[in-house]
Scaffold this active site. Sequence first.
Site, PDB file in Angstrom:
ATOM      1  N   GLY A  81       0.828  -1.195   0.000  1.00 42.97           N
ATOM      2  CA  GLY A  81       0.000   0.000   0.000  1.00 42.97           C
ATOM      3  C   GLY A  81       0.864   1.247   0.000  1.00 42.97           C
ATOM      4  CD  GLN A  84       3.420   5.930   2.266  1.00 40.38           C
ATOM      5  OE1 GLN A  84       2.428   5.403   1.785  1.00 40.38           O
ATOM      6  NE2 GLN A  84       4.313   5.232   2.956  1.00 40.38           N
ATOM      7  CB  CYS A 113       4.630   2.634   7.281  1.00 35.13           C
ATOM      8  SG  CYS A 113       4.351   4.097   6.265  1.00 35.13           S
ATOM      9  CG  LEU A 114       6.682   0.900   1.381  1.00 29.35           C
ATOM     10  CD1 LEU A 114       6.118   1.174   0.002  1.00 29.35           C
ATOM     11  CD2 LEU A 114       7.928   0.031   1.289  1.00 29.35           C
ATOM     12  CG  HIS A 155      -1.183   2.067   7.077  1.00 29.15           C
ATOM     13  ND1 HIS A 155      -0.317   1.726   8.094  1.00 29.15           N
ATOM     14  CD2 HIS A 155      -0.424   2.704   6.148  1.00 29.15           C
ATOM     15  CE1 HIS A 155       0.895   2.154   7.795  1.00 29.15           C
ATOM     16  NE2 HIS A 155       0.874   2.739   6.619  1.00 29.15           N
ATOM     17  CD  GLU A 156      -1.245   2.974   2.461  1.00 28.40           C
ATOM     18  OE1 GLU A 156      -0.734   4.110   2.412  1.00 28.40           O
ATOM     19  OE2 GLU A 156      -0.568   1.954   2.728  1.00 28.40           O
ATOM     20  CG  HIS A 194       0.254   7.565   4.863  1.00 31.82           C
ATOM     21  ND1 HIS A 194       1.422   7.982   5.451  1.00 31.82           N
ATOM     22  CD2 HIS A 194       0.333   6.210   4.806  1.00 31.82           C
ATOM     23  CE1 HIS A 194       2.175   6.919   5.731  1.00 31.82           C
ATOM     24  NE2 HIS A 194       1.535   5.824   5.350  1.00 31.82           N
TER      25      HIS A 194
END
Length: 180
Positions: A45, A50, A95-96, A137-138, A141
Amino acid sequence: MVLNIVEYPDKRLREKSKEVTTFDETLHTLLDDMYETMIDQKGIGLAAIQVAKPVRALIINLPNENDEQNKEDLIEIINPVIIEKEGEVYYQEGCLSVPTFYEDVKRFEKIKINYQDRHGNTKEMEADGLLAIAIQHEMDHLDGILFIDKLSYARRKKFEKEYKKFQRERKQKKSQQKVA
Ligand code: QAP
Ligand code: CO
Protein backbone atom coordinates in the site's frame (compact mmCIF):
# COMPACT_ATOMS: atom_id res chain seq x y z
CA MET A 1 9.13 5.66 -13.04
CA VAL A 2 10.25 4.63 -9.56
CA LEU A 3 10.02 7.64 -7.24
CA ASN A 4 11.82 8.42 -4.01
CA ILE A 5 9.97 7.45 -0.81
CA VAL A 6 9.70 10.13 1.86
CA GLU A 7 10.77 8.64 5.19
CA TYR A 8 10.06 9.49 8.81
CA PRO A 9 10.90 11.96 10.38
CA ASP A 10 10.48 14.05 7.19
CA LYS A 11 7.94 16.84 7.95
CA ARG A 12 6.24 16.39 4.58
CA LEU A 13 4.59 13.22 5.95
CA ARG A 14 2.66 15.53 8.32
CA GLU A 15 0.99 17.52 5.54
CA LYS A 16 -2.77 17.30 5.03
CA SER A 17 -3.24 16.18 1.43
CA LYS A 18 -5.59 18.12 -0.86
CA GLU A 19 -8.65 16.74 -2.60
CA VAL A 20 -8.14 15.64 -6.21
CA THR A 21 -10.26 17.74 -8.58
CA THR A 22 -8.80 16.94 -12.00
CA PHE A 23 -8.70 13.36 -13.20
CA ASP A 24 -6.25 13.89 -16.01
CA GLU A 25 -3.04 12.36 -17.35
CA THR A 26 -1.00 13.97 -14.58
CA LEU A 27 -3.03 12.01 -12.01
CA HIS A 28 -2.74 8.81 -14.06
CA THR A 29 1.02 9.17 -14.35
CA LEU A 30 1.25 9.74 -10.60
CA LEU A 31 -0.81 6.59 -9.90
CA ASP A 32 1.32 4.56 -12.33
CA ASP A 33 4.54 5.85 -10.74
CA MET A 34 3.17 5.11 -7.27
CA TYR A 35 2.47 1.53 -8.34
CA GLU A 36 6.00 1.07 -9.75
CA THR A 37 7.50 2.56 -6.61
CA MET A 38 5.42 0.41 -4.27
CA ILE A 39 6.28 -2.82 -6.12
CA ASP A 40 9.97 -1.85 -6.33
CA GLN A 41 10.03 -1.35 -2.55
CA LYS A 42 8.02 -4.53 -1.84
CA GLY A 43 5.04 -2.69 -0.42
CA ILE A 44 1.33 -3.54 -0.44
CA GLY A 45 0.00 0.00 0.00
CA LEU A 46 1.10 3.57 -0.68
CA ALA A 47 -0.34 7.07 -0.31
CA ALA A 48 0.66 9.93 -2.66
CA ILE A 49 2.26 11.96 0.14
CA GLN A 50 4.80 9.13 0.55
CA VAL A 51 6.20 10.15 -2.83
CA ALA A 52 5.94 13.85 -1.87
CA LYS A 53 2.64 14.55 -3.70
CA PRO A 54 0.14 15.98 -1.18
CA VAL A 55 -3.05 14.79 -2.90
CA ARG A 56 -5.79 12.48 -1.60
CA ALA A 57 -4.85 9.39 -3.61
CA LEU A 58 -3.75 5.96 -2.41
CA ILE A 59 -3.16 2.52 -3.87
CA ILE A 60 -3.41 -0.95 -2.38
CA ASN A 61 -2.28 -4.24 -3.90
CA LEU A 62 -2.68 -7.15 -1.50
CA PRO A 63 -1.27 -10.59 -2.29
CA ASN A 64 -3.91 -13.23 -3.17
CA GLU A 65 -4.46 -16.65 -1.51
CA ASN A 66 -1.42 -18.00 -3.44
CA ASP A 67 0.68 -15.13 -2.06
CA GLU A 68 1.01 -13.58 -5.53
CA GLN A 69 0.73 -9.83 -5.92
CA ASN A 70 -1.14 -9.33 -9.21
CA LYS A 71 -1.67 -5.98 -10.84
CA GLU A 72 -5.28 -7.02 -11.65
CA ASP A 73 -5.94 -6.81 -7.91
CA LEU A 74 -4.64 -3.24 -7.68
CA ILE A 75 -7.10 -0.83 -6.06
CA GLU A 76 -6.78 2.91 -6.70
CA ILE A 77 -8.67 5.10 -4.25
CA ILE A 78 -9.12 8.85 -4.69
CA ASN A 79 -10.81 11.23 -2.20
CA PRO A 80 -11.98 8.46 0.16
CA VAL A 81 -14.47 9.02 2.97
CA ILE A 82 -15.42 6.41 5.59
CA ILE A 83 -19.23 6.27 5.76
CA GLU A 84 -19.64 3.24 8.05
CA LYS A 85 -17.37 1.48 10.50
CA GLU A 86 -17.69 -1.33 13.02
CA GLY A 87 -15.67 -3.60 15.29
CA GLU A 88 -12.05 -3.51 16.42
CA VAL A 89 -9.03 -5.47 15.31
CA TYR A 90 -5.31 -5.40 16.00
CA TYR A 91 -2.75 -5.99 13.27
CA GLN A 92 1.02 -5.70 13.16
CA GLU A 93 1.52 -2.82 10.73
CA GLY A 94 4.54 -1.51 8.88
CA CYS A 95 5.01 1.39 6.48
CA LEU A 96 7.37 2.10 3.58
CA SER A 97 7.97 5.53 5.16
CA VAL A 98 8.94 3.94 8.49
CA PRO A 99 11.23 1.13 7.27
CA THR A 100 12.06 -1.94 9.38
CA PHE A 101 9.65 -1.17 12.23
CA TYR A 102 6.42 -3.10 12.84
CA GLU A 103 3.98 -2.81 15.71
CA ASP A 104 0.38 -3.72 16.61
CA VAL A 105 -2.17 -1.04 15.84
CA LYS A 106 -5.94 -0.97 16.53
CA ARG A 107 -8.29 -0.38 13.56
CA PHE A 108 -11.95 -0.79 12.68
CA GLU A 109 -12.68 -4.34 11.62
CA LYS A 110 -15.12 -3.41 8.85
CA ILE A 111 -15.55 -0.18 6.94
CA LYS A 112 -17.60 1.18 4.10
CA ILE A 113 -16.08 3.97 2.00
CA ASN A 114 -17.08 6.36 -0.73
CA TYR A 115 -14.29 7.23 -3.14
CA GLN A 116 -13.47 8.01 -6.76
CA ASP A 117 -11.51 6.00 -9.30
CA ARG A 118 -8.82 7.46 -11.62
CA HIS A 119 -11.50 8.72 -14.00
CA GLY A 120 -13.46 10.52 -11.31
CA ASN A 121 -16.29 7.97 -11.17
CA THR A 122 -17.86 7.75 -7.70
CA LYS A 123 -17.65 4.33 -6.06
CA GLU A 124 -18.61 2.63 -2.84
CA MET A 125 -16.80 -0.29 -1.25
CA GLU A 126 -17.15 -2.48 1.82
CA ALA A 127 -13.95 -3.88 3.24
CA ASP A 128 -12.88 -6.15 6.08
CA GLY A 129 -9.77 -8.16 6.93
CA LEU A 130 -6.41 -6.91 5.69
CA LEU A 131 -8.00 -4.67 3.05
CA ALA A 132 -9.92 -2.69 5.70
CA ILE A 133 -6.70 -2.29 7.70
CA ALA A 134 -4.70 -1.19 4.65
CA ILE A 135 -7.33 1.38 3.63
CA GLN A 136 -7.38 2.91 7.12
CA HIS A 137 -3.56 2.99 7.27
CA GLU A 138 -3.32 4.72 3.88
CA MET A 139 -6.21 7.10 4.62
CA ASP A 140 -4.37 8.24 7.77
CA HIS A 141 -1.47 9.34 5.52
CA LEU A 142 -3.85 11.73 3.75
CA ASP A 143 -4.26 13.56 7.07
CA GLY A 144 -0.58 13.43 8.05
CA ILE A 145 -1.02 10.56 10.49
CA LEU A 146 1.43 7.65 10.78
CA PHE A 147 0.80 4.28 12.46
CA ILE A 148 3.46 5.08 15.04
CA ASP A 149 1.24 7.97 16.25
CA LYS A 150 -1.25 5.36 17.45
CA LEU A 151 1.18 3.57 19.79
CA SER A 152 1.17 3.88 23.56
CA TYR A 153 3.77 6.22 25.07
CA ALA A 154 6.01 3.27 26.01
CA ARG A 155 5.86 1.69 22.54
CA ARG A 156 6.43 5.03 20.86
CA LYS A 157 9.59 5.42 22.98
CA LYS A 158 10.69 1.94 21.95
CA PHE A 159 10.10 2.91 18.33
CA GLU A 160 12.12 6.15 18.55
CA LYS A 161 15.05 4.23 20.06
CA GLU A 162 14.95 1.40 17.50
CA TYR A 163 14.49 3.79 14.58
CA LYS A 164 17.46 5.93 15.58
CA LYS A 165 19.56 2.76 15.70
CA PHE A 166 18.33 1.74 12.24
CA GLN A 167 19.13 5.20 10.82
CA ARG A 168 22.59 5.15 12.43
CA GLU A 169 23.42 1.71 11.05
CA ARG A 170 22.18 2.56 7.56
CA LYS A 171 24.26 5.76 7.53
CA GLN A 172 27.32 3.77 8.57
CA LYS A 173 26.72 1.18 5.86
CA LYS A 174 26.54 3.95 3.26
CA SER A 175 29.82 5.56 4.30
CA GLN A 176 31.46 2.13 4.26
CA GLN A 177 30.27 1.62 0.71
CA LYS A 178 32.00 4.84 -0.28
CA VAL A 179 35.32 3.62 1.14
CA ALA A 180 35.09 0.15 -0.42
C1 QAP B 1 0.49 -0.37 4.76
O1 QAP B 1 2.65 -1.13 4.23
C2 QAP B 1 -0.13 -1.52 5.47
O2 QAP B 1 9.28 -1.63 7.10
C3 QAP B 1 1.43 -0.78 3.64
O3 QAP B 1 11.33 -2.35 5.51
C4 QAP B 1 0.32 -1.87 6.72
O4 QAP B 1 3.50 -1.80 2.29
C5 QAP B 1 -1.15 -2.23 4.91
C6 QAP B 1 7.43 -2.26 4.01
C7 QAP B 1 -0.26 -2.92 7.40
C8 QAP B 1 -1.74 -3.29 5.59
C9 QAP B 1 -1.29 -3.63 6.84
C10 QAP B 1 7.72 -1.93 5.32
C11 QAP B 1 8.50 -2.63 3.20
C12 QAP B 1 6.09 -2.21 3.45
C13 QAP B 1 9.01 -1.97 5.82
C14 QAP B 1 3.68 -1.60 3.46
C15 QAP B 1 10.06 -2.33 4.98
C16 QAP B 1 9.81 -2.66 3.67
C17 QAP B 1 5.00 -1.74 4.11
CO1 CO C 1 2.28 3.91 5.46
